[in-house]
Design an enzyme around this catalytic site. Structure first.
Site, short mmCIF file in Angstrom:
data_model
loop_
_atom_site.label_atom_id
_atom_site.label_comp_id
_atom_site.label_asym_id
_atom_site.label_seq_id
_atom_site.Cartn_x
_atom_site.Cartn_y
_atom_site.Cartn_z
N CYS A 69 0.83 -1.21 0.00
CA CYS A 69 0.00 0.00 0.00
C CYS A 69 0.87 1.26 0.00
O CYS A 69 1.53 1.54 -0.98
CB CYS A 69 -0.98 -0.05 1.17
N HIS B 242 -3.77 -5.34 -0.06
CA HIS B 242 -3.43 -5.83 1.28
C HIS B 242 -3.48 -7.36 1.32
O HIS B 242 -4.54 -7.95 1.53
CB HIS B 242 -4.41 -5.26 2.32
N GLU C 112 -2.57 -9.24 3.63
CA GLU C 112 -2.89 -9.75 4.97
C GLU C 112 -4.39 -9.81 5.23
O GLU C 112 -4.82 -10.29 6.27
CB GLU C 112 -2.22 -8.88 6.04
#
Length: 398
Positions: free
Chosen positions: A288, A376, A378
């Site tokens: 990001c 992202h 995660e």
């Protein structure tokens, strides 16, 4: 159940306050949307954005990347599983507040420890229900993300002129460095691993692990957990850590985190550090804002997006470098700026691309163990298609 006095669509919003309205959204162009307030009492200015995720509202509201923003949830039923301490992405909130179609219902989930309004009140997050969120989302889609003020007053008393002046006086995200405001200010080891039901967060199992220094520009905690789950030992340093401070930890690799604000502003102090790491061939992985920092350090430019990408269902295709297999990943995103692919210099390969608008979603630097993605991997919330990126990074460290 919808509030008794829901607001009308933004294009026809009246200035007259309807009976029973305890919340309001005032946009900088003078548009006024009345509704029902919940959560914290007060007012806050920021950029109005929208998020299309159907789950994970607590993780979204505690994502530091949302600093300076007011989140419009497109999914109408927000709050129905309550809130709990385990689903926080940071210890303190960064967002200003949120806008929902419906008032949060009483939670129905065995993990719930608080209602969403009670949790938001404790966290200082202002909520506004009864808004036509689909109409507001279309407005953002067509005209771009506006600046505005969200306010909640249980007695229904508002100084609309003051709120309008507050909205018009907010400078906007362009040129704003917010990473310093949400970054950790001290250095420390991170030991928490992945979460499992009944066990909570795992702890690092010790032994020899590649040492990753993570630069915190406003990181979500689950990023550090995924680095640990992939086999790394993690030390977190502040956004303003110098090159010498980063190198003093003798890292096998350096991670560049997500975060809020204008990447060009954060780059004033972050880019020289990253350039120094590249010159020393230190392996780098960015997510990001960290992706944008790597892009700037490599010689590209960033740009403000019209509406940004925020949600848990964004398709991204692998298109170049080690990722040129054409596979499509469904990803979680939260960003209002992007690397301008047309400015990528020779030696920097575009590896991932958004299938929504073609914007850049990943780069790799030829001859270096340095790559990054805009989305992202995660999740939290979102799909887990992209965990392989953590394994690729940690697996390549010595």
């Amino acid at each position: 159940m919808a509030p008794a006095n829901p607001s009308v669509a933004p294009s026809a919003a009246p200035k007259a306050q309807p009976s029973g309205a305890t919340g309001v959204l005032v946009l900088a162009d003078g548009t006024i949307l009345w509704g029902i307030g919940y959560g914290a009492v007060g007012a806050g200015a920021g950029e109005i954005c929208f998020n299309t995720a159907m789950t994970g509202y607590q993780e979204i509201l505690t994502d530091p990347s949302y600093a300076g923003q007011i989140i419009t949830f497109t999914f109408p039923h927000i709050g129905n599983v309550g809130a709990n301490a385990e689903d926080m992405e940071r210890e303190r909130r960064a967002a200003i507040g949120c806008i929902t179609r419906e008032l949060p219902t009483q939670p129905s989930n065995f993990r719930s420890a608080q209602t969403l309004p009670d949790w938001m009140a404790a966290e200082g997050l202002v909520g506004l229900a009864g808004i036509d969120t689909r109409a507001l989302t279309r407005r953002i889609r067509d005209a771009g993300a506006p600046n505005g003020v969200i306010a909640h007053s249980p007695d229904g008393v508002f100084d609309v002129d003051e709120l309008l002046a507050m909205a018009r006086g907010w400078p906007g995200l362009e040129g704003m460095d917010l990473a310093k405001a949400v970054s950790r200010t001290d250095t420390g080891d991170w030991t928490g691993g992945a979460w499992t039901l009944g066990h909570g967060y795992a702890t690092e199992d010790g032994g020899e692990r590649p040492h990753v220094v993570a630069i915190d520009y406003g990181a979500k905690d689950n990023i550090f957990r995924n680095l640990v789950a992939a086999g790394a030992r993690v030390t977190v340093v502040p956004a303003t850590a110098t090159l010498d401070e980063v190198l003093s930890h003798n890292p096998a690799g350096v991670f560049l985190s997500n975060g809020p604000g204008d990447p060009a502003a954060t780059g004033d102090y972050a880019v020289p550090v990253i350039k120094g790491l590249l010159e020393r061939d230190v392996p780098i992985f960015g997510i990001c804002l960290g992706h944008q920092m790597l892009g700037l350090a490599a010689g590209a430019r960033t740009m403000k997006m019209h509406q940004g990408h925020r949600g848990a269902n964004h398709p991204v295709q692998r298109v170049g470098g080690d990722f040129a297999d054409g596979v499509v990943e469904i990803t979680s995103m939260n960003h209002g700026f992007a690397v301008d692919a047309s400015t990528l210099p020779a030696g920097v390969v575009e590896t991932h691309k958004s299938l929504f608008d073609g914007s850049n979603c990943g780069i790799a630097i030829t001859g270096k163990q340095a790559f990054s993605v805009q989305y992202h991997p995660e999740a939290s919330p979102g799909p887990q298609d992209s965990f392989y990126l953590f394994e690729k990074f940690v697996g390549g460290l010595k």
